[in-house]
Enzyme design. Structure first.
Site, PDB file in Angstrom:
ATOM      1  CG  ASP A 151      -7.334   3.408  -0.847  1.00  0.00           C
ATOM      2  OD1 ASP A 151      -7.777   2.254  -0.782  1.00  0.00           O
ATOM      3  OD2 ASP A 151      -7.457   4.212   0.098  1.00  0.00           O
ATOM      4  CE  LYS A 204      -4.390   1.118   0.186  1.00  0.00           C
ATOM      5  NZ  LYS A 204      -5.554   0.348  -0.277  1.00  0.00           N
TER       6      LYS A 204
END
Ligand code: NDP
Ligand code: 2IT
Length: 447
Positions: free
Chosen positions: A167, A127
């Site tokens: 995201d 991430k």
């Protein structure tokens, strides 16, 4: 309560990672499910799998300087946590939001490992993101920021190494600027290095819709497993971004009535069912605020500033905004109003205390790492299409997504049964996701 070995490992995680409450929360939630596994699989302890799993393989933090429209030099911080590559290249989104810090990126990366494992596709966990706030920035500012961000990040990426996607705050526009800069710096048209791309340049049909669709499909599976359905049911959706919009669309297709949407300023209630075209126009095209929806919709839709969207009486709740957005009070309100199922479109939107309330009340609870896995699963399908230089139809891709979501649902239930906790989707997701990664790590030796 954790048993003594898990507690000792957890204490070490706390000691090593001070000041990162969201990361601690994500680790603890997984550990609480793993007690049942430890006793049956002593080999995991022998190989220190948990301690290795909690320590990211690599953490990259970098300066992102850029020039705003007034000619002022701005400085942000960039992150990429390459968490675990046991099952495939690091895979996970980039988040641009002022709240981003290392602990947030680590919590998201940690969750991503198990989520990606559950999809059954060959992707590891990672991430990244930045504390950059895209709200109110011009296209030119977004472009310059993305170019500067990629100027550092590109050396850590690659279709066999690390494959970012979107995201919060990162959608098709940002992926375009990021991909353009990657292509320029590397002089390679390496389509499989980023997912969520535009359809004309290597993107996949259904990727945009996939997370929201998947969260609604997962809820549908939970309802069906209990002899129920979406038919005529009122549904609360939080957020009004990528995940929320397509959750709303799929809820409608499945016969439910989505009655809410929200953003960080408040929520709207639309008793007639959310008008998807209007919501898309305001949020996707104009990048406006949710209050405008109520102003333009008329027809009884109302805006509530600041309050909690979970106060609205509903049968099904789909939190699709951000972490810890649904607290214990919200959970009690939902239970009082007779909620049947909660499916997490967002990552870790329910606090642990809220989850305990759902469990106590026997509400079906689909944790994010299972319920929102449709997005990253379809990213892996985008990688497949890029690798074979092909492009699939909407129908075929959606069918693959649906089968993957149904498969995750079955895996969660079967694993929960296997460990004597029928209906516990969180336990099923954690254990099933963990086992594959742990077994691969043992196979590879101590690396
Ligand atoms: P978007 O940026 O498209 O939308 C985010 C939405 O959540 C906006 O409505 C935003 O409101 C709201 N929001 C964000 N932060 C906060 C906050 N601190 N408080 C209140 N509201 C907030 O992001 P996505 O829809 O892509 O992501 C939503 C969630 O889903 C995140 O948890 C993400 O990690 C998760 N997720 C996303 C996937 C994807 O494929 N995009 C895949 C799997 C999970 P505002 O504009 O006012 O900030
Ligand atoms: O949280 C997530 O799963 C995502 N933001 C999607 C990641 C991806 O690589 O598609």
């Amino acid at each position: 309560m954790l048993d003594s070995t898990l507690q000792a490992t957890y204490d070490q995680v706390l000691h090593r990672n001070p000041g990162e409450p969201e990361f601690h929360q994500a680790v603890r939630e997984v550990f609480e499910s793993l007690e049942v596994v430890q006793s049956r699989h002593p080999e995991y302890q022998d190989h220190s799998i948990l301690m290795r799993l909690c320590e990211p393989e690599r953490q990259i933090i970098f300066r992102v300087p850029w020039v705003d429209d007034d000619g002022v030099v701005q400085v942000n911080r960039g992150f990429r946590v390459e968490y675990n590559s046991a099952l495939g290249p690091y895979k996970g989104g980039l988040r641009f939001h002022p709240s981003v810090n290392l602990g947030i990126v680590k919590f998201l990366g940690f969750e991503q490992i198990f989520k990606n494992s559950l999809t059954g596709l060959p992707i590891g966990g990672g991430k990244g993101g930045s504390d950059f706030d895209p709200h109110g920035r011009s296209d030119g500012e977004i472009m310059r920021f993305c170019q500067s961000f990629m100027t550092e990040l590109h050396r850590h990426m690659g279709e066999y190494t690390d494959v970012p996607a979107g995201d919060i705050g990162v959608g098709a526009r940002e992926i375009g600027y990021l991909f353009g800069q990657y292509k320029r710096l590397t002089n390679r048209y390496e389509a499989g290095v980023l997912t969520g791309k535009g359809l004309d340049w290597g993107g996949s049909l259904v990727r945009k819709e996939a997370t929201g669709y998947g969260a609604a499909i997962f809820a549908d599976e939970m309802l069906k497993a209990n002899g129920s359905s979406f038919d005529g049911r009122r549904v609360a959706v939080s957020g009004s971004g990528n995940v929320a919009i397509y959750a709303i669309e799929k809820v409608r297709q499945l016969g439910g009535i989505p009655v809410t949407a929200s953003d960080s300023t408040g929520y709207v209630v639309d008793e007639n069912g959310v008008d998807l075209a209007l919501l898309q126009q305001i949020k996707e095209v104009e990048r406006g605020r949710i209050v405008e929806y109520a102003e333009r919709r008329g027809n009884g839709a109302r805006f509530v500033a600041n309050g909690s969207v979970w106060d609205v009486p509903v049968d099904i709740a789909l939190p699709c905004a951000t972490q810890n957005e649904l607290n214990v009070e919200d959970a009690r309100t939902l239970v009082k109003n007779g909620v049947l199922a909660v499916s997490e479109g967002a990552n870790m939107p329910c606090t642990p205390e809220a989850v305990a309330v759902f469990r106590e009340a026997d509400v079906r609870y689909g944790p994010g790492k299972a319920a929102n896995a449709g997005g990253v699963a379809t990213s892996a399908l985008e990688m497949q299409q890029n690798a074979s230089r092909d492009a699939w139809s909407f129908e075929h891709t959606e069918e693959r997504l649906t089968q993957i979501m149904k498969g995750i649902h079955t895996t969660c239930l079967e694993t929960a049964d296997e460990f004597g906790r029928p209906g516990d989707y969180a336990l099923g997701a954690n254990v099933a996701g963990f086992r594959k990664v742990a077994d691969a790590m043992i196979a590879f030796g101590v690396i």
